[in-house]
Write an enzyme that holds these catalytic residues in place. Structure first.
Site, short mmCIF file in Angstrom:
data_model
loop_
_atom_site.label_atom_id
_atom_site.label_comp_id
_atom_site.label_asym_id
_atom_site.label_seq_id
_atom_site.Cartn_x
_atom_site.Cartn_y
_atom_site.Cartn_z
N ASP A 191 0.82 -1.07 0.02
CA ASP A 191 -0.10 0.02 0.07
C ASP A 191 0.77 1.20 0.21
OD1 ASP A 191 -2.34 -1.40 0.09
OD2 ASP A 191 -2.47 -1.35 2.30
N GLU A 226 34.45 2.10 -16.45
CA GLU A 226 33.25 2.71 -16.79
C GLU A 226 33.65 4.16 -17.63
OE1 GLU A 226 29.64 3.18 -13.66
OE2 GLU A 226 31.53 4.46 -13.19
N GLU A 252 28.36 9.42 -18.56
CA GLU A 252 27.93 8.72 -17.61
C GLU A 252 27.00 7.61 -17.95
OE1 GLU A 252 24.10 11.72 -16.48
OE2 GLU A 252 25.87 11.58 -15.17
N GLU A 308 23.58 6.32 -11.28
CA GLU A 308 24.11 6.17 -9.94
C GLU A 308 23.10 6.54 -9.12
OE1 GLU A 308 27.90 8.05 -9.19
OE2 GLU A 308 29.13 6.83 -10.19
N HIS A 350 22.67 -5.20 -15.94
CA HIS A 350 22.49 -5.96 -14.76
C HIS A 350 21.09 -6.14 -14.23
CE1 HIS A 350 23.07 -7.37 -10.69
NE2 HIS A 350 22.59 -6.27 -10.04
#
Length: 494
Positions: free
Chosen positions: A220, A274, A285, A296, A333
């Site tokens: 809820d 990265e 990014e 992030e 992922h």
């Protein structure tokens, strides 16, 4: 009325059976215990089985029930008063055997994984061989005692209260059990753009946002806060609970299978790769967002190409509008481990599956059956997670922990058939069927050859060129075990 495992728990104190279930069930299963620091005692029982059983009987009153946790959580929301330390007890199949109670082991739908233990499932999981693991995990662990408490100061990495209780418990066990190793965990937080604290992991990404909700009050709250119409976070109790045959209390005695894995995160190498990918492809990014599936700050990359979506981090989304993987790559992922409808949109050839994939597919919302209740906790200390200069090469990571009703059909299926499997998820739109590669975060290739990832060089452009690239494994399995969280009544009956 009898316990209905086919739906979430809508508990009221007037329901005697549900109250009995919550009194007997261990905490942390239906909802996370909420403490910010933990100590995990890995134990091996001694040769005197009777002494081991007696020690656990004496420990049982300290084990936190689901009812005590639920009441403490409600009190905390109303008053801000902490519920005090949390204690959980998990037993492996070797622990049952050493205690002389192997006949009381749980028997879920498929329990071969639990009976064998994690070390014996190495080839299924692509795990390193035992000699490559940390020394404490090169042999079976009999039991784990999880102790949680809040640090005395906000910037402390440990809790003195948790450590004091751990010392007291070990003293009480005496010669009945020896300490194999102790792992310390600490939740990591940073302030988001709205000024609220958000939990993150060592790579710097918001973590733990998408969970199966098993209590109606949590469902809820989720519906009111972010919605559940695109991805329904409500799950039945059967997702995590199985009857505990070791308990004399039939009908209300339940437990849950539990997976523990110590996963080291090589922060420096991951962040360098990265950044390198972002520069190579000119996407900044977006490179990390493509690998993880979120920016992030937790913004799902399938929803937009920049971070900064509304807070709290949204979980009410699916991949229905991204069936080509133009926004969120299929290898990301969070898409690999929670496909949110991809199973129904794809063909997934994978003859090595530990569970019959056709059986999973034919179930209603079959892929949802695989989802686990994750209770992970970061380990290892560092100066500042958000400081670019503070990037450990090792020694930090995540203690992956999850409850489920079948280790084979949930954790092992996720790891082998999804995260480790290059064919998942193969498209049905005429594209080549050789898959998209392994999960770049938790995927393990073992002795198998590396499979390149086709990282997009643009967002939401199905025709955009791609760059095939290899990606090292920046998350390393250091050891773990399969456990069961028995009912408190089972412990009392030892």
């Amino acid at each position: 009325m009898p316990i209905n495992l086919s739906e979430p728990l809508r508990w009221t104190s007037a329901d005697a059976d549900e109250t009995a279930l919550l009194e007997d069930l261990q905490g942390n299963i239906l909802d996370g215990h909420g403490r910010k620091a933990t100590v995990h005692l890995m134990l091996r029982f001694g040769p005197d089985a009777a002494a081991g059983r007696a020690a656990l009987r004496q420990l049982e009153p300290r084990v936190t029930s689901a009812l005590a946790q639920l009441e403490a959580a409600r009190a905390y929301r109303n008053t801000g008063q902490s519920g005090g330390p949390f204690v959980g007890l998990l037993l492996s199949s070797s622990g049952y055997a050493r205690l002389g109670i192997a006949d009381r082991m749980p028997e879920g739908p498929v329990d071969g994984a639990f009976a064998s233990g994690m070390l014996a499932r190495r080839t299924i999981l692509n795990d390193p061989p035992a000699p490559a693991l940390e020394a404490p995990y090169q042999e079976r662990i009999d039991a784990m005692i999880l102790i949680g408490a809040d640090p005395d100061e906000p910037d402390q990495w440990t809790s003195q209260a948790a450590q004091d209780l751990a010392d007291m418990i070990m003293s009480g066990l005496g010669s009945a059990a020896s300490l194999v190793t102790a792992e310390s965990g600490r939740a990591i937080f940073r302030s988001n753009s709205a000024g609220a604290a958000e939990g993150i992991e060592h790579f710097g990404y918001v973590d733990g946002r998408s969970q199966p909700l098993l209590l109606q009050e949590l469902i809820d709250r989720e519906a009111a806060g972010g919605g559940i119409d695109q991805w329904n976070a409500a799950f039945p109790l059967s997702q995590v609970l199985v009857p505990d045959p070791g308990s004399p209390d039939t009908g209300t005695a339940f437990g849950s299978y539990f997976v523990f894995r110590k996963l080291e995160q090589q922060v420096k190498a991951f962040k360098a790769r990265e950044e390198e990918l972002g520069a190579e492809l000119g996407i900044g990014e977006l490179a990390g967002a493509f690998l993880v599936g979120r920016f992030e700050d937790g913004t799902p990359v399938t929803l937009q190409g920049t971070e900064g979506l509304d807070h709290p981090v949204p979980n009410n989304f699916s991949y229905d509008g991204d069936s080509a993987g133009a926004r969120c790559p299929f290898f990301a992922h969070i898409r690999k481990t929670n496909p949110r409808g991809d199973v129904g949109r794809t063909l997934v050839p994978n003859p090595q599956s530990v569970a019959d994939f056709d059986r999973i597919r034919e179930l209603d919302d079959g892929e949802r059956r695989v989802i686990m209740a994750r209770r992970g906790m970061p380990y290892g200390t560092r100066n500042q997670v958000t400081d670019p200069s503070d990037q450990p090469e090792g020694g930090v990571g995540l203690m992956f922990m999850a409850f489920q009703s079948s280790i084979e059909d949930q954790f092992e299926f996720t790891q082998q058939s999804w995260a480790n499997s290059p064919p998942f998820v193969a498209r049905i739109d005429g594209s080549p069927g050789d898959g998209v590669g392994r999960d770049p975060i938790i995927g393990q290739r073992g002795d198998e050859p590396e499979v390149a990832l086709a990282v997009p060089n643009a967002w939401n452009d199905a025709a955009a060129g791609t760059t095939a690239t290899g990606l090292a494994e920046f998350v390393v399995h250091k050891g773990g075990e399969y456990f069961f969280a028995p009912a408190k009544s089972m412990l009392r009956a030892l």
